[in-house]
Write an enzyme that holds these catalytic residues in place. Sequence first.
Site, PDB file in Angstrom:
ATOM      1  N   HIS A 268      -0.298   3.401  -6.380  1.00 22.26           N
ATOM      2  CA  HIS A 268       0.545   2.698  -5.368  1.00 22.26           C
ATOM      3  C   HIS A 268       1.840   3.391  -4.995  1.00 22.26           C
ATOM      4  CE1 HIS A 268       2.629  -0.737  -3.719  1.00 22.26           C
ATOM      5  NE2 HIS A 268       3.834  -0.557  -4.437  1.00 22.26           N
ATOM      6  N   HIS A 273       3.379   4.372  -1.068  1.00 27.92           N
ATOM      7  CA  HIS A 273       4.691   4.281  -0.590  1.00 27.92           C
ATOM      8  C   HIS A 273       5.231   5.831   0.033  1.00 27.92           C
ATOM      9  CE1 HIS A 273       6.820   0.598  -1.678  1.00 27.92           C
ATOM     10  NE2 HIS A 273       6.207   0.595  -2.647  1.00 27.92           N
TER      11      HIS A 273
HETATM   12 FE   LIG Z   1       5.825  -0.938  -4.112  1.00 24.54          FE
END
Ligand SMILES: [Fe+2]
Length: 426
Positions: A268, A273
Site C-alpha cells: 500500500h 502512495h
Molecule cells: Fe495510506
Amino acid sequence: MVDKFHPDKPRASSAGGLDRDQRSSMLISVADETGALEQVLSEFTRQRINLTQIESRPSVDGRFDIYVNCALTPESKQWQSLIAALAANGHEVHVLEDSWVAWFPRHISDLDDVANRTLDAGTDLSADHPGFQDAPYRQRRAEIDAAARAYRFGDALPNVEYNPDEQRVWASIYLELRGRQERFACSRYLACVQEMERADVLGAHRPPQFQVVSDYLRERTGFQLRPVAGLLSSRDFLSGLAFRVFFATQYIRHVSRPMYTPEPDVCHELIGHAPMFADHDFANLSQEIGLASLGASDADIERLARCYWFSAEFGVLNEAGQRRAYGAGLLSSFGELEYACDGDWLPPEDEPRSPPVFLPFEPDRSADQPYPITDYQDVYFEAASLQQASERMRRFCRNLARPFYARLDDNTQRIWVDRAVRRIQH
Ligand SMILES: [Fe+2]
C-alpha cells in the site's frame, strides 16, 4: 484516533513539559490619525527589533489597534525598553499572553518523539488477521517493527531483506495492481510510476528498499519516507507531512491472502502512495494538511484527517470526463478502483451494492463527511486537478481558527511560527 487536548489545562510532562518560543506579543492602541502607525514602527526600527507579524484594525473606541509579534522574550531588556518608549509617546500598550496549543514537533528530529506512539504495533494481530496463527510470520513482523522503532532521525533507513514468499506476494500484487492502474489511475500517477520503473526504483521483481525510494522522492519534491511500526494517531501522522515526511510501514501482508490486508503494508505504501509524492502539486497538498495540523484543536485535527482521507487516500480527478484515481487507498485496491473509476461498473450478483456518490472536492464539505474504514466509500470527492485540490486545501487551512501561522524552513528543517506559542505536551 484523535488524542486528547485540553487548552485550558496546561500539563507538564516528563518528555520536556512546556516550552515557549522566543516571541512576545503586544497590542498597541493609538489615536486614529495620520502618522500614528509610522510613529510606532519607527520605535521598532530605532531599537532594531524584528517584527514577525503585524496586524492593525479600528478599535471600538475610535482608536486604532496595532497587534504585533516580535522576536524577543518578555524578560529581555529590549522588550522592556520598547514598552517604556511606546508608553512615553502616549500609546496604550497591552502585553499579551502566549497562546497555548497542543504540542507539535518543531524540528524534523522531533519526529523521533512521535514515531513510536503507535496506536497498535505491527505485531498486535487480531484473531481474524490472516497471519494470526502463523508464528514465523509474526516473528518476521516483530523484527521489522523493531527496526522501525529503533530508527532515529539521521540514521540510514532500515534495510529489509524480503524472503522468497514475501517477494512472490509483492510481485503478484504489483502486476495485478499495475494492470488495473493503467486503466483507472490518473495521468500524473502513471507518469510518476512509469518514471520510477524506468529508474528501477519500483518494479515487480522485488519490493524496493525505503532508502532507495526515499532518496528518489527527496530529489524530486523533498518528500522522504520514515519507517513506523503501526498506526499513528491522526495528529502524529499529519505532523510528519508538515516536514514532508511520510510515515510508512515496511512489513508485508500474509502470503495466504495476497489480495487482502487489514492494515497498510509495504505494498500500500510503496505502490499506492510513493509515486504520488514525486508529484509537486500532490506533495504541496500533503504538506499543506500537515502544516495546518500543527497545534490544531482536536476538532480541526479530525476535520483535516477527513480531508486527507478524501484526497490522499481516496481522491479522484476528472480527466476529460473520466474519473481517475490519485488516492493511495484506491490505487492499491483490487476492487474499489473499478468501483470508483469504471463508469460501466456493475455490482457482482452475489454482492449487491449501490454505485457511489461523487461530489466536488471542497475541503469544507469533505472535512465533515464521515467515512467507513473497512468497506468501500459511499462518497468520493472529485477535483479538476491536483493543483485545484492543493489550492482549495490551502484556502481551507488558512481559515482554520489557529493562534499562529506556521511554515517549514527548508534550510534548517524547523517550523517557523509568527508569534509566541506554548506547546502543551500530551
Ligand atoms: Fe495510506
